[in-house]
Design an enzyme around this catalytic site. Structure first.
Site, short mmCIF file in Angstrom:
data_model
loop_
_atom_site.label_atom_id
_atom_site.label_comp_id
_atom_site.label_asym_id
_atom_site.label_seq_id
_atom_site.Cartn_x
_atom_site.Cartn_y
_atom_site.Cartn_z
N HIS A 163 0.91 -1.62 0.58
CA HIS A 163 0.19 -0.11 0.09
C HIS A 163 0.65 1.63 -0.01
CE1 HIS A 163 1.22 0.86 4.03
NE2 HIS A 163 0.44 -0.62 4.26
N CYS A 177 3.25 -4.26 6.69
CA CYS A 177 3.12 -4.73 5.19
C CYS A 177 4.16 -4.06 4.22
CB CYS A 177 1.65 -3.68 5.36
SG CYS A 177 0.35 -4.08 6.18
#
Length: 443
Positions: A147, A155
């Site tokens: 992202h 992440c």
């Protein structure tokens, strides 16, 4: 067999993805519809790629790189873009459990439903963790993304400008008919030198397994067919007719094209020679790695306490090789009733501890002053005693020393002076006697 392998998309001489799907995704946010820059489109054309050809991503943690590969008209893939990862959390090594803050390693699949045009992190897509391998090995976690926003808690985070391009690669490939694309996430480039650096790491066996898939792509330049059996990855294997791959069951009989076997074997021979040389060479020190499920559980507990609003150290704990746990003394701030309560308790505890430290320091200072006074008094007493003893010794020495007398002969000049003085004294006595007798007889 070749027909079956072709259906899985792993022929060495692979064909391009057929079909065309120009259906627009009108529900996408504006940033999700931005086209790729003209420069990238020109590079793709020069390499024999079309905008909607199939795509694949590779991630290398230690090097901090995310690569985009696209299929050329001959079916083989080529590197088209490389991005510096803005942030990824955790250490080198796989993700084990929910809350361990580890960014996953392994082979993952992204489908259109995993693309999120309205992400809180600008744009994002879910990488598909946990996959069949993760689930077979009891690994947990969810919502692991690539992202934007350059912020990560497990992440792979990119800048907003980067994620717009990466997102566009996937979007265009789906529009071209690709139904899913592969993400290969590695701890580092799996070269002989790097594998030699980490040969004593507890994650080494896992990384050796990933390297088989890495090698298959290096040889074929086609994303490998990935299956799981006996709780391990298998790559570019075709199960015998009537057999299937069961992630927790025994691996079925499989076959593989002889040409692929030969190419992999030749690649492996070259690698082994380089590995043996790297073992003997001086190489850079390894980076920190996660120490298995034990460390993952410690970090997960920290994450859960933090999520509950408890006040915890600002950085997650770390498990040392000797089994001890290192925690930073700096505490994070959590603005919640529980966090404020814990902060107040921590402040009260810190105040009590400081007061106790001051009390103990005062006691120690008093003890030190008393000891110093005692030492000084003792020193003065010893000095006086030494001085008295010295004086006695000096007196005794003086008494015992022999007395020396000396006769001095008068000088020639001194004799007349002495005789004159004696005569004058005699005359004075005579005069006084005469005067006394005259007084008595009236003379």
């Amino acid at each position: 067999m070749f027909a079956k392998l072709a259906r899985t998309g792993v022929l060495i001489a692979a064909i391009g993805v057929a079909g065309c799907n120009d259906a627009s995704r009108k529900d996408f946010a504006p940033q999700a519809n931005r086209p790729l820059p003209d420069k990238i489109l020109a590079e793709m054309k020069a390499k024999g790629m079309v905008r909607t050809s199939s795509v694949m991503a590779r991630i290398f943690k230690e090097e901090g790189k995310l690569e985009i590969w696209k299929a050329k008209t001959n079916g083989r893939y080529d590197l088209v873009a490389s991005y510096d990862i803005c942030k990824w959390s955790g250490k080198l090594g796989p993700k084990f459990t929910e809350g361990d803050r580890q960014a996953p390693e392994g082979f993952y699949t992204v489908r259109p439903a995993q693309m999120n045009p309205r992400s809180n992190y600008h744009l994002s897509f879910n990488i598909g963790y946990p996959n069949a391998y993760d689930r077979a090995n009891g690994r947990t976690g969810s919502n692991l993304m690539v992202h934007g926003a350059c912020s990560s808690s497990g992440c792979y985070s990119m800048t907003d400008a980067q994620i717009e391009q990466i997102y566009a690669f996937g979007r265009d490939a789906f529009q071209g008919g690709q139904t899913e694309f592969q993400i290969q996430a590695f701890p580092f480039r799996m070269t002989a030198a790097n594998m030699a650096r980490y040969r004593n790491d507890p994650n080494y066996e896992f990384w050796k397994m990933l390297k088989v898939g890495y090698d298959n792509f290096e040889v074929t330049k086609v994303p490998p067919k990935v299956d799981v059996c006996e709780k391990r990855y298998v790559f570019n294997q075709v199960a015998a007719d009537g057999s299937t791959f069961n992630p927790t069951g025994a691996c079925p009989p499989t076959t593989q094209p002889d040409s692929l076997k030969s190419a992999i074997n030749a690649y492996q021979s070259t690698y082994e020679a380089a590995f043996n040389g790297a073992v003997k060479a001086s190489v850079a020190a390894p980076k920190p790695t996660i120490a298995g499920i034990k460390e993952a559980s410690i970090v997960s507990d920290w994450s859960k306490r933090r999520a509950r609003g408890e006040r915890v150290p600002i950085e997650p704990p770390s498990l040392n090789p000797d089994g001890t746990v290192t925690e930073t003394a700096r505490m994070g701030r959590v603005d919640s009733p529980a966090g404020r309560k814990m902060a107040a308790l921590d402040a009260e505890k810190a105040a009590k501890q400081k007061a106790e430290e001051q009390r103990l320091a005062a006691i120690e200072a008093a003890k030190a002053a008393k000891e110093a006074a005692r030492a000084q008094a003792l020193a003065e007493k010893e000095a006086a005693k030494a001085q008295s003893l010295a004086e006695k010794e000096a007196t005794k020495a003086a008494a015992e020393a022999p007395v020396a007398t000396a006769t001095v002969a008068p000088s020639a000049e001194a004799v007349p002076v002495a005789e004159t003085q004696a005569a004058e004294a005699e005359e004075s006595r005579a005069t006084r006697l005469k005067n006394k007798l005259l007084g008595m007889f009236g003379g």
